[in-house]
Motif scaffolding. Structure first.
Motif, mmCIF file in Angstrom:
data_model
loop_
_atom_site.group_PDB
_atom_site.id
_atom_site.type_symbol
_atom_site.label_atom_id
_atom_site.label_comp_id
_atom_site.label_asym_id
_atom_site.label_seq_id
_atom_site.Cartn_x
_atom_site.Cartn_y
_atom_site.Cartn_z
ATOM 1 N N GLY A 100 45.276 51.047 41.346
ATOM 2 C CA GLY A 100 43.966 50.309 41.330
ATOM 3 C C GLY A 100 43.342 51.969 42.187
ATOM 4 O O GLY A 100 41.810 51.907 42.221
ATOM 5 N N LYS A 101 44.089 52.644 41.950
ATOM 6 C CA LYS A 101 43.071 53.864 42.293
ATOM 7 C C LYS A 101 42.003 54.685 41.778
ATOM 8 O O LYS A 101 41.439 55.587 41.452
ATOM 9 N N GLY A 102 43.066 54.163 39.923
ATOM 10 C CA GLY A 102 41.815 55.388 38.948
ATOM 11 C C GLY A 102 42.368 55.671 38.267
ATOM 12 O O GLY A 102 43.380 56.659 39.244
ATOM 13 N N GLU A 103 42.005 56.602 36.762
ATOM 14 C CA GLU A 103 43.150 56.400 36.625
ATOM 15 C C GLU A 103 42.766 57.829 36.670
ATOM 16 O O GLU A 103 43.574 59.312 36.467
ATOM 17 N N LYS A 104 40.866 58.461 36.775
ATOM 18 C CA LYS A 104 41.644 59.891 37.365
ATOM 19 C C LYS A 104 42.397 61.173 38.209
ATOM 20 O O LYS A 104 43.571 61.729 38.154
ATOM 21 N N ALA A 105 42.097 60.048 38.976
ATOM 22 C CA ALA A 105 43.234 60.139 40.193
ATOM 23 C C ALA A 105 44.698 60.512 39.949
ATOM 24 O O ALA A 105 45.403 61.270 40.568
ATOM 25 N N CYS A 106 44.989 59.126 39.400
ATOM 26 C CA CYS A 106 46.836 59.518 38.922
ATOM 27 C C CYS A 106 46.963 59.992 38.039
ATOM 28 O O CYS A 106 47.631 61.277 37.838
ATOM 29 N N MET A 107 46.315 60.155 36.992
ATOM 30 C CA MET A 107 46.251 61.617 35.605
ATOM 31 C C MET A 107 46.003 62.638 37.076
ATOM 32 O O MET A 107 47.263 63.918 36.353
ATOM 33 N N GLU A 108 45.574 63.398 37.904
ATOM 34 C CA GLU A 108 45.459 64.047 38.362
ATOM 35 C C GLU A 108 47.088 64.657 38.841
ATOM 36 O O GLU A 108 47.243 65.756 38.724
ATOM 37 N N GLN A 109 47.639 63.133 39.903
ATOM 38 C CA GLN A 109 48.287 63.722 40.882
ATOM 39 C C GLN A 109 50.014 63.311 39.337
ATOM 40 O O GLN A 109 50.675 64.495 39.993
ATOM 41 N N LEU A 110 49.840 63.528 38.588
ATOM 42 C CA LEU A 110 50.790 63.008 37.246
ATOM 43 C C LEU A 110 51.160 64.947 36.234
ATOM 44 O O LEU A 110 51.696 64.696 36.950
ATOM 45 N N ALA A 111 48.964 65.171 36.910
ATOM 46 C CA ALA A 111 49.521 66.029 36.073
ATOM 47 C C ALA A 111 50.846 67.463 36.958
ATOM 48 O O ALA A 111 50.942 68.134 36.720
ATOM 49 N N ILE A 112 49.886 67.592 38.288
ATOM 50 C CA ILE A 112 50.838 68.106 39.572
ATOM 51 C C ILE A 112 52.286 68.173 39.307
ATOM 52 O O ILE A 112 53.031 69.081 39.407
ATOM 53 N N ASP A 113 53.076 66.376 38.790
ATOM 54 C CA ASP A 113 54.367 66.111 38.673
ATOM 55 C C ASP A 113 54.829 66.495 37.890
ATOM 56 O O ASP A 113 55.709 67.178 37.764
ATOM 57 N N ALA A 160 60.528 60.887 34.564
ATOM 58 C CA ALA A 160 60.554 59.134 34.948
ATOM 59 C C ALA A 160 59.588 58.707 35.372
ATOM 60 O O ALA A 160 59.144 58.036 35.945
ATOM 61 N N ALA A 161 60.424 59.930 36.646
ATOM 62 C CA ALA A 161 60.144 58.767 38.339
ATOM 63 C C ALA A 161 58.558 59.362 38.180
ATOM 64 O O ALA A 161 57.775 58.721 38.711
ATOM 65 N N ALA A 162 58.054 60.941 37.749
ATOM 66 C CA ALA A 162 56.536 61.321 37.795
ATOM 67 C C ALA A 162 55.634 59.607 36.761
ATOM 68 O O ALA A 162 54.506 59.820 37.260
ATOM 69 N N HIS A 163 56.648 59.718 35.579
ATOM 70 C CA HIS A 163 55.649 58.615 34.591
ATOM 71 C C HIS A 163 55.588 57.244 35.686
ATOM 72 O O HIS A 163 54.790 56.074 35.522
ATOM 73 N N LYS A 178 53.978 69.459 35.766
ATOM 74 C CA LYS A 178 53.450 70.915 36.540
ATOM 75 C C LYS A 178 55.263 72.077 35.931
ATOM 76 O O LYS A 178 55.456 71.637 37.082
ATOM 77 N N GLY A 179 55.273 72.722 35.309
ATOM 78 C CA GLY A 179 56.806 73.405 35.496
ATOM 79 C C GLY A 179 57.888 72.507 34.679
ATOM 80 O O GLY A 179 59.428 73.348 34.328
ATOM 81 N N LEU A 180 57.372 71.137 34.393
ATOM 82 C CA LEU A 180 58.246 70.032 33.878
ATOM 83 C C LEU A 180 58.654 70.142 32.522
ATOM 84 O O LEU A 180 60.116 69.836 31.829
ATOM 85 N N ALA A 181 57.864 69.647 31.438
ATOM 86 C CA ALA A 181 58.301 69.642 30.167
ATOM 87 C C ALA A 181 56.729 70.362 29.486
ATOM 88 O O ALA A 181 56.038 70.678 30.054
#
Length: 79
Positions: A50-63, A37-40, A65-68
């Motif tokens: 306004g950072k953009g979908e690509k940057a935000c999704m890259e960070q979400l993938a990092i957050d 939930a915190a990652a989302h 990792k190994g969680l679900a």
């Protein structure tokens, strides 16, 4: 005889459905769900900034990792 074998097989296959999590496993699940939930929430704030979908999704993938399951904590939009 075939009917009895079928009933026994059905009982054996349904045993995992009866299994319950231990208190420790339940607490670990709670922690994992809160982390997802915190990652989302962080991804939503990133997009809102306004950072953009690509940057935000890259960070979400990092957050995530190994969680679900999956790259994005088991969730991905259909667009």
């Amino acid at each position: 005889m075939k009917r009895l074998a079928f009933v026994l097989l059905a009982c054996v296959l349904s045993v995992p459905a009866w299994a319950q999590h231990s208190d420790k496993e339940t607490q670990e699940d709670i922690k994992r769900h809160r982390a997802m939930a915190a990652a989302h929430e962080a991804a939503a704030k990133c997009l809102a900034s306004g950072k953009g979908e690509k940057a935000c999704m890259e960070q979400l993938a990092i957050d995530c990792k190994g969680l679900a399951i999956g790259k994005y904590c088991g969730m991905r939009h259909a667009h």
